[in-house]
Every structure is written in C-alpha cells, then in structure tokens.
Enzyme design. Structure first.
Site, PDB file in Angstrom:
ATOM      1  N   ASP A  70     -11.999  -7.951   6.339  1.00 44.17           N
ATOM      2  CA  ASP A  70     -13.092  -7.782   5.721  1.00 44.17           C
ATOM      3  C   ASP A  70     -13.594  -9.243   5.852  1.00 44.17           C
ATOM      4  OD1 ASP A  70     -12.435  -5.346   4.855  1.00 44.17           O
ATOM      5  OD2 ASP A  70     -13.380  -5.597   2.857  1.00 44.17           O
ATOM      6  N   TYR A  91       0.813  -1.226  -0.046  1.00 45.07           N
ATOM      7  CA  TYR A  91       0.116  -0.080  -0.111  1.00 45.07           C
ATOM      8  C   TYR A  91       0.934   1.233  -0.023  1.00 45.07           C
ATOM      9  CZ  TYR A  91      -4.384  -2.423   0.761  1.00 45.07           C
ATOM     10  OH  TYR A  91      -5.410  -3.340   0.686  1.00 45.07           O
ATOM     11  N   ASP A 120      -3.398 -17.888   2.429  1.00 46.50           N
ATOM     12  CA  ASP A 120      -4.576 -18.593   1.884  1.00 46.50           C
ATOM     13  C   ASP A 120      -5.069 -19.585   2.746  1.00 46.50           C
ATOM     14  OD1 ASP A 120      -1.933 -19.686   1.709  1.00 46.50           O
ATOM     15  OD2 ASP A 120      -2.058 -20.518  -0.155  1.00 46.50           O
ATOM     16  N   ASP A 129      -6.000  -6.169   5.186  1.00 46.02           N
ATOM     17  CA  ASP A 129      -7.086  -5.575   4.741  1.00 46.02           C
ATOM     18  C   ASP A 129      -8.091  -6.601   4.355  1.00 46.02           C
ATOM     19  OD1 ASP A 129      -8.641  -3.627   3.827  1.00 46.02           O
ATOM     20  OD2 ASP A 129      -7.567  -2.999   2.191  1.00 46.02           O
ATOM     21  N   LYS A 141       2.858 -15.217   3.412  1.00 43.21           N
ATOM     22  CA  LYS A 141       3.074 -16.220   2.447  1.00 43.21           C
ATOM     23  C   LYS A 141       4.478 -16.337   2.022  1.00 43.21           C
ATOM     24  CE  LYS A 141       0.828 -18.409  -1.048  1.00 43.21           C
ATOM     25  NZ  LYS A 141       0.362 -19.696  -0.807  1.00 43.21           N
TER      26      LYS A 141
END
Ligand code: GGG
Length: 353
Positions: free
Chosen positions: A248, A136, A220, A244, A187
């Site tokens: 959600d 970001y 994942d 982020d 990851k």
C-alpha cells in the site's frame, strides 16, 4: 493460435464493480487479432449476495471457479457488512482454497505521475508477499469476550514448507531481473522464531543463486526506505502482513494505490490464479465514476503474462505506460474515460508495431 480463456470475473463490492469492466475492455482490445478469445463468467459474490443469502463463497462457487483458467477480481469489503466477513470469507478463502501462496505486487514509477516524493528517482521493484500463512491464516480466537478480561489472539503461522516455496519463487524472480537483488523484509530482532525461519530459509536457498545479491531490512526500516530511497529495492520477499502494508505504501509513493496491481498466484497451476487491484472497495467514492481503473488494467497484464500471452501483456503494459505519460497536470477523468484512453493506446500501439 486459437484459444479461449475461461475467465472467472468477480467484480465484488464498491469500486470493484466500476474498475472490472474497464479491465475487461482493455483485455478484449489487447487480444484483438490474436485468435485468443475470452469467455467471462461473472460470479455474484460480495456484500449484496451476503445481504440476500447470508453466503460469502459456497463450496459450489469454489468448484465452479476452479474450472476457469484465471480469475479477475475487483474489490471486497463494504461498511454494511461486519468487518472481516467478506475479507476472510471471500477474499482470503479464495486465496487459501486456491493455494495462492505467491502474492506478486510490482511497483513502477512512471515519470510525470504526481507523487508525494520530492524526487522519486527510478522505482522499479516487485514485492513477493506470502499469501496463505502468517497473521492472516486465521489462527486465533477470543475468550472471555465482553468481559474486562477478554483475551484476543492472532497467531502468525510460518511453515518451513510455506516459507521455502515462496522464497524459491522470489529468488527465481530476482535471478530473472536485471538488478538480481533480493531483500528479505521481516522483524527478526523481535519476532525471533518466525524471523529466524525466514532468515535461515533465505540463506539456504540463496546458495543456489550465487548471482543474486541478498540483503535484509527490518520492516520498520523498510517503511522509511520506501519514502526516502525506494530505488534501493528490486525484489522484496516478505510475509503476508508486512507485504500487505508495504505494498500500500509502495502504491502511495508511485502515484496512488489506484495504480497498483496484484497477482495471487499458484505457480504450479494446480488452481486458477487470481488478479486484482491492490486497492479495496473504496466505499467513499463508489458509484461516482471516480475510481482509477489502471490497477485493474495492470492486473490484466499480470494475468496475460501468467497465461503466457506475453505479447498481449506487453500491449497492455505499453497502453498503461502511454496513458501515464499524459498524467502530468492532466484534467480529471472518469473511470471509463481512463479505460477508454488505455484501450485506445493499446490499439494504437498494436497498429504501429
Ligand atoms: N482488491 C483487493 C481488495 O479488495 N482488498 C481488500 C483487502 O482487504 N485486502 C487485504 C489483502 O489484500 O490481504
């Protein structure tokens, strides 16, 4: 105690304008009788200002905002403004300029609240998301734009300084919680450079917190556990993008993103911290009084805790919890009806305490 909270209020766009007044309503109610008052200053920032002036957040705005104790933000983003202009120019600029490196996002499931999970179990975790780096941070660009050979890059920035200060915050948070369990989500089998930095940092800082159990989860896999076994999480520490997305999803499994609050925190208090609902401006329902203000109200509780007004924070949380208990099969309520109900529950809780 006599104290005045100088509060910068940024309703922003869409439903932000509807949920922020409900947050302020409950804030006032929670502070009644405490001697603490709120002095709000509303900042006209967002799509309307951009259309009028071409400005998102000026240096003058920023300097004025810095003179406040905290910021309450609604939502940012509007389909009439090119994607990214407000998100980067306003929301991310605030987070970066005010060094909000901790993005704190708690997730709690309240029994009875409708959820897509067959058996939500006991969900009570907090995501400690990095807020100023990662993908970001704006490190990228485009060359050969508009040609068949266009190249677009977006480079994830992970500094040892930035990762370590976040990881330290997350360990301290885990240490203070009953479960004392921290999960690093990344990851590192694919993102080997950044992943290794995060992994080594967690390992190193973890030696200072022998009571905190540490594990690791690929992002994942974490998205799967979030729906199959969310109760396994206590404190998740992760980077900006993963945090982020995961939060959600966490909102969805605990009853909807309209319930999820977020604190953009500068733990050193060098700058005012900013509190907001996790959700965006939801232009599809804006102006209809349909938005759930609970996330904003819970963000007010996070803000009160940050300002060390813990009793008032607990009153707001108790008001939210009381309202949650009414939600099973309850009738559809408007934004202000939910705000009124939580404000009433805050007062009722205060009267009986
Ligand atoms: N209330 C938060 C909001 O407006 N979110 C819109 C958004 O673009 N969020 C991205 C992020 O939180 O990083």
């Amino acid at each position: 105690m006599t104290q005045t909270i100088k509060l910068a209020v940024i309703p922003g766009d869409g439903i932000g304008k509807e949920v922020v007044p409900e947050g302020l309503k409950v804030l006032e109610r929670a502070l009644e009788g405490t001697g603490v008052t709120v002095r709000p200053t509303t900042f006209d920032l967002g799509a309307e200002r951009w259309h009028r002036t071409g400005q998102t957040l000026t240096d003058e705005d920023l300097e004025a905002i810095k003179t406040h104790d905290a910021i309450l933000l609604g939502a940012v983003g509007d389909p009439s403004v090119p994607s990214g202009v407000l998100e980067r120019g306003l929301l991310l600029r605030l987070r970066f300029a005010l060094d909000h490196y901790v993005n704190l996002r708690p997730s709690v499931y309240y029994p009875g609240v409708p959820t897509p999970l067959a058996d939500p179990g006991d969900i009570d975790f907090v995501v400690v998301r990095e807020g100023t780096e990662g993908l970001y941070c704006g490190n990228g660009g485009v060359v050969r734009q508009g040609t068949a050979h266009e190249i677009a890059t977006e480079v994830s920035v992970n500094t040892a300084y930035g990762v370590e200060r976040l990881v330290r915050y997350a360990f301290a948070k885990a240490q203070a919680r009953a479960a004392k369990h921290l999960t690093l989500v990344h990851k590192h089998n694919v993102l080997v450079h950044a992943g290794d930095l995060w992994r080594r940092t967690v390992e190193a800082v973890g030696t200072e917190y022998p009571e905190v159990a540490v594990d690791y989860c690929h992002v994942d896999a974490a998205t799967i556990y979030m729906v199959t076994d969310p109760g396994r999480f206590d404190v998740i520490v992760t980077d900006n993008l993963f945090g982020d997305i995961l939060t959600d999803e966490a909102g969805a499994v605990t009853g909807g993103i309209g319930l999820s609050a977020s604190g953009n925190i500068n733990p050193e208090r060098a700058f005012p911290s900013m509190f907001e609902p996790v959700h965006g401006s939801a232009p599809d329902i804006a102006g209809q009084g349909k938005a759930d203000p609970t996330a904003t109200i819970s963000a007010v509780a996070l803000m009160l805790d940050h300002l060390e007004l813990h009793e008032a924070a607990a009153k707001v949380e108790a008001g939210v919890t009381a309202d949650m208990a009414t939600r099973r099969g309850g009738a559809q309520r408007s934004t202000s009806q939910i705000g009124d109900a939580i404000a009433e529950a805050v007062t009722a809780g205060a009267d009986t305490s």
